[in-house]
Design a protein around this motif. Structure first.
Motif, PDB file in Angstrom:
ATOM      1  N   ARG A   5       0.799  -1.091  -0.126  1.00  9.00           N
ATOM      2  CA  ARG A   5      -0.009  -0.122  -0.097  1.00  9.00           C
ATOM      3  C   ARG A   5       0.814   1.324   0.011  1.00  9.00           C
ATOM      4  NH1 ARG A   5      -2.742  -3.429  -1.267  1.00  9.00           N
ATOM      5  NH2 ARG A   5      -4.647  -4.099  -0.203  1.00  9.00           N
ATOM      6  N   ASN A   6       0.282   2.330  -0.513  1.00 10.89           N
ATOM      7  CA  ASN A   6       1.112   3.732  -0.308  1.00 10.89           C
ATOM      8  C   ASN A   6       1.112   4.137   1.049  1.00 10.89           C
ATOM      9  OD1 ASN A   6       1.414   3.665  -3.159  1.00 10.89           O
ATOM     10  ND2 ASN A   6      -0.788   5.127  -3.417  1.00 10.89           N
ATOM     11  N   CYS A   7       2.335   4.554   1.264  1.00  2.59           N
ATOM     12  CA  CYS A   7       2.449   5.195   2.611  1.00  2.59           C
ATOM     13  C   CYS A   7       2.076   6.712   2.590  1.00  2.59           C
ATOM     14  CB  CYS A   7       3.985   5.366   2.913  1.00  2.59           C
ATOM     15  SG  CYS A   7       4.277   6.220   4.509  1.00  2.59           S
ATOM     16  N   PRO A   8       0.961   6.995   3.298  1.00  4.25           N
ATOM     17  CA  PRO A   8      -0.029   8.163   3.298  1.00  4.25           C
ATOM     18  C   PRO A   8       1.054   9.303   3.788  1.00  4.25           C
ATOM     19  CG  PRO A   8      -0.921   6.936   4.928  1.00  4.25           C
ATOM     20  CD  PRO A   8       0.372   5.912   4.353  1.00  4.25           C
ATOM     21  N   ASN A   9       0.938  10.445   3.132  1.00  2.00           N
ATOM     22  CA  ASN A   9       1.643  11.689   3.604  1.00  2.00           C
ATOM     23  C   ASN A   9       1.335  11.925   5.009  1.00  2.00           C
ATOM     24  OD1 ASN A   9       2.961  12.110   1.225  1.00  2.00           O
ATOM     25  ND2 ASN A   9       1.301  13.145   0.242  1.00  2.00           N
ATOM     26  N   TRP A  10       0.084  11.847   5.594  1.00  2.00           N
ATOM     27  CA  TRP A  10      -0.339  12.054   7.012  1.00  2.00           C
ATOM     28  C   TRP A  10       0.485  11.249   7.826  1.00  2.00           C
ATOM     29  CZ3 TRP A  10      -2.010   8.158  10.121  1.00  2.00           C
ATOM     30  CH2 TRP A  10      -2.511   7.036   9.379  1.00  2.00           C
ATOM     31  N   ALA A  11       0.785   9.963   7.643  1.00  2.00           N
ATOM     32  CA  ALA A  11       1.551   8.957   8.585  1.00  2.00           C
ATOM     33  C   ALA A  11       2.984   9.564   8.453  1.00  2.00           C
ATOM     34  CB  ALA A  11       1.406   7.685   8.075  1.00  2.00           C
ATOM     35  N   LEU A  12       3.713   9.707   7.285  1.00  2.00           N
ATOM     36  CA  LEU A  12       4.789  10.192   7.342  1.00  2.00           C
ATOM     37  C   LEU A  12       5.318  11.457   8.133  1.00  2.00           C
ATOM     38  CD1 LEU A  12       7.620   9.479   6.236  1.00  2.00           C
ATOM     39  CD2 LEU A  12       7.056  10.592   4.029  1.00  2.00           C
ATOM     40  N   THR A  13       4.320  12.424   7.956  1.00  2.00           N
ATOM     41  CA  THR A  13       3.876  13.809   8.630  1.00  2.00           C
ATOM     42  C   THR A  13       4.201  13.474  10.272  1.00  2.00           C
ATOM     43  OG1 THR A  13       3.264  15.034   6.545  1.00  2.00           O
ATOM     44  CG2 THR A  13       3.161  16.061   8.751  1.00  2.00           C
ATOM     45  N   ALA A  14       3.499  12.789  10.558  1.00  2.00           N
ATOM     46  CA  ALA A  14       3.274  12.360  11.872  1.00  2.00           C
ATOM     47  C   ALA A  14       4.599  11.862  12.634  1.00  2.00           C
ATOM     48  CB  ALA A  14       1.929  11.505  12.189  1.00  2.00           C
ATOM     49  N   LEU A  15       4.981  11.002  11.839  1.00  2.00           N
ATOM     50  CA  LEU A  15       6.409  10.352  12.182  1.00  2.00           C
ATOM     51  C   LEU A  15       7.317  11.163  12.578  1.00  2.00           C
ATOM     52  CD1 LEU A  15       7.521   7.734  13.281  1.00  2.00           C
ATOM     53  CD2 LEU A  15       8.143   6.922  10.841  1.00  2.00           C
ATOM     54  N   LYS A  16       7.561  12.163  11.348  1.00  2.00           N
ATOM     55  CA  LYS A  16       8.369  13.343  11.178  1.00  2.00           C
ATOM     56  C   LYS A  16       8.268  14.284  12.734  1.00  2.00           C
ATOM     57  CE  LYS A  16       8.287  14.256   6.841  1.00  2.00           C
ATOM     58  NZ  LYS A  16       8.371  14.718   5.637  1.00  2.00           N
ATOM     59  N   ARG A  17       7.061  14.470  12.817  1.00  2.00           N
ATOM     60  CA  ARG A  17       6.651  15.225  13.868  1.00  2.00           C
ATOM     61  C   ARG A  17       7.205  14.850  15.447  1.00  2.00           C
ATOM     62  NH1 ARG A  17       1.345  16.796  11.890  1.00  2.00           N
ATOM     63  NH2 ARG A  17       0.582  15.248  13.229  1.00  2.00           N
ATOM     64  N   VAL A  18       6.768  13.501  15.578  1.00  2.00           N
ATOM     65  CA  VAL A  18       7.251  12.975  16.735  1.00  2.00           C
ATOM     66  C   VAL A  18       8.967  12.890  16.961  1.00  2.00           C
ATOM     67  CG1 VAL A  18       7.298  10.485  17.923  1.00  2.00           C
ATOM     68  CG2 VAL A  18       4.952  11.376  16.753  1.00  2.00           C
ATOM     69  N   ILE A  19       9.574  12.612  15.950  1.00  2.25           N
ATOM     70  CA  ILE A  19      10.785  12.310  15.813  1.00  2.25           C
ATOM     71  C   ILE A  19      11.649  13.633  16.148  1.00  2.25           C
ATOM     72  CG2 ILE A  19      12.819  11.947  14.490  1.00  2.25           C
ATOM     73  CD1 ILE A  19      11.338   9.541  15.171  1.00  2.25           C
ATOM     74  N   GLN A  20      10.997  14.801  15.587  1.00  5.65           N
ATOM     75  CA  GLN A  20      11.658  16.389  15.660  1.00  5.65           C
ATOM     76  C   GLN A  20      11.577  16.775  17.348  1.00  5.65           C
ATOM     77  OE1 GLN A  20       9.492  18.467  12.911  1.00  5.65           O
ATOM     78  NE2 GLN A  20      11.162  17.893  11.007  1.00  5.65           N
ATOM     79  N   ARG A  21      10.554  16.023  18.089  1.00 10.50           N
ATOM     80  CA  ARG A  21      10.405  16.533  19.417  1.00 10.50           C
ATOM     81  C   ARG A  21      11.058  15.820  20.173  1.00 10.50           C
ATOM     82  NH1 ARG A  21       4.326  16.344  18.257  1.00 10.50           N
ATOM     83  NH2 ARG A  21       4.376  14.377  19.481  1.00 10.50           N
ATOM     84  N   THR A  22      11.555  14.616  19.874  1.00  9.99           N
ATOM     85  CA  THR A  22      12.690  13.760  20.788  1.00  9.99           C
ATOM     86  C   THR A  22      14.041  14.201  20.631  1.00  9.99           C
ATOM     87  OG1 THR A  22      12.982  12.178  18.975  1.00  9.99           O
ATOM     88  CG2 THR A  22      11.156  11.633  20.583  1.00  9.99           C
TER      89      THR A  22
END
Length: 75
Positions: free
Chosen positions: A58-75
Protein backbone atom coordinates in the motif's frame (compact mmCIF):
# COMPACT_ATOMS: atom_id res chain seq x y z
CA UNK A 1 3.99 8.47 -12.94
CA UNK A 2 3.91 11.22 -10.31
CA UNK A 3 2.03 8.98 -7.87
CA UNK A 4 4.68 6.32 -8.31
CA UNK A 5 7.45 8.82 -7.55
CA UNK A 6 5.65 10.04 -4.43
CA UNK A 7 5.10 6.45 -3.33
CA UNK A 8 8.79 5.62 -3.70
CA UNK A 9 9.84 8.87 -2.04
CA UNK A 10 7.56 8.35 0.96
CA UNK A 11 8.63 4.74 1.29
CA UNK A 12 12.32 5.64 1.16
CA UNK A 13 11.91 8.47 3.67
CA UNK A 14 9.99 6.17 6.01
CA UNK A 15 12.73 3.52 5.77
CA UNK A 16 15.40 6.16 6.43
CA UNK A 17 13.61 7.35 9.59
CA UNK A 18 13.27 3.78 10.86
CA UNK A 19 16.95 3.14 10.24
CA UNK A 20 18.27 6.47 11.53
CA UNK A 21 16.30 6.33 14.77
CA UNK A 22 16.54 2.54 15.11
CA UNK A 23 12.78 2.16 15.28
CA UNK A 24 10.98 -1.10 14.74
CA UNK A 25 7.86 -1.17 12.60
CA UNK A 26 5.84 -1.74 15.79
CA UNK A 27 7.39 1.29 17.49
CA UNK A 28 6.70 3.45 14.43
CA UNK A 29 3.09 2.27 14.41
CA UNK A 30 2.70 3.16 18.09
CA UNK A 31 4.21 6.63 17.57
CA UNK A 32 1.94 7.37 14.60
CA UNK A 33 -1.11 6.12 16.52
CA UNK A 34 -0.28 8.35 19.51
CA UNK A 35 0.38 11.38 17.30
CA UNK A 36 -2.71 11.09 15.11
CA UNK A 37 -5.21 9.15 17.19
CA UNK A 38 -5.68 6.93 14.16
CA UNK A 39 -5.09 3.23 14.78
CA UNK A 40 -2.00 2.09 12.90
CA UNK A 41 -0.54 -1.35 13.42
CA UNK A 42 2.75 -2.98 12.47
CA UNK A 43 0.96 -4.86 9.70
CA UNK A 44 -0.06 -1.58 8.07
CA UNK A 45 3.54 -0.33 8.33
CA UNK A 46 4.73 -3.51 6.60
CA UNK A 47 2.23 -2.92 3.78
CA UNK A 48 3.62 0.62 3.35
CA UNK A 49 7.17 -0.70 3.13
CA UNK A 50 6.43 -3.69 0.90
CA UNK A 51 7.63 -3.96 -2.66
CA UNK A 52 4.98 -2.39 -4.94
CA UNK A 53 4.85 -5.65 -6.90
CA UNK A 54 3.39 -7.46 -3.87
CA UNK A 55 -0.41 -7.56 -3.70
CA UNK A 56 -0.51 -6.44 -0.04
CA UNK A 57 1.62 -3.37 -0.75
CA UNK A 58 0.00 0.00 0.00
CA UNK A 59 1.07 3.62 -0.47
CA UNK A 60 2.53 5.22 2.64
CA UNK A 61 0.18 8.15 3.22
CA UNK A 62 1.61 11.62 3.65
CA UNK A 63 -0.23 12.10 6.95
CA UNK A 64 1.52 9.09 8.50
CA UNK A 65 4.96 10.19 7.36
CA UNK A 66 4.29 13.74 8.60
CA UNK A 67 3.13 12.43 11.99
CA UNK A 68 6.23 10.27 12.38
CA UNK A 69 8.50 13.19 11.47
CA UNK A 70 6.73 15.45 14.00
CA UNK A 71 7.26 12.90 16.78
CA UNK A 72 10.92 12.41 15.86
CA UNK A 73 11.59 16.15 15.78
CA UNK A 74 10.28 16.51 19.34
CA UNK A 75 12.60 13.83 20.74
Amino acid sequence: MEDNEERESNQQEFRTILSTYKLTQTQAAELITKETGQKVGARKIRSWLANPEIASSRNCPNWALTALKRVIQRT
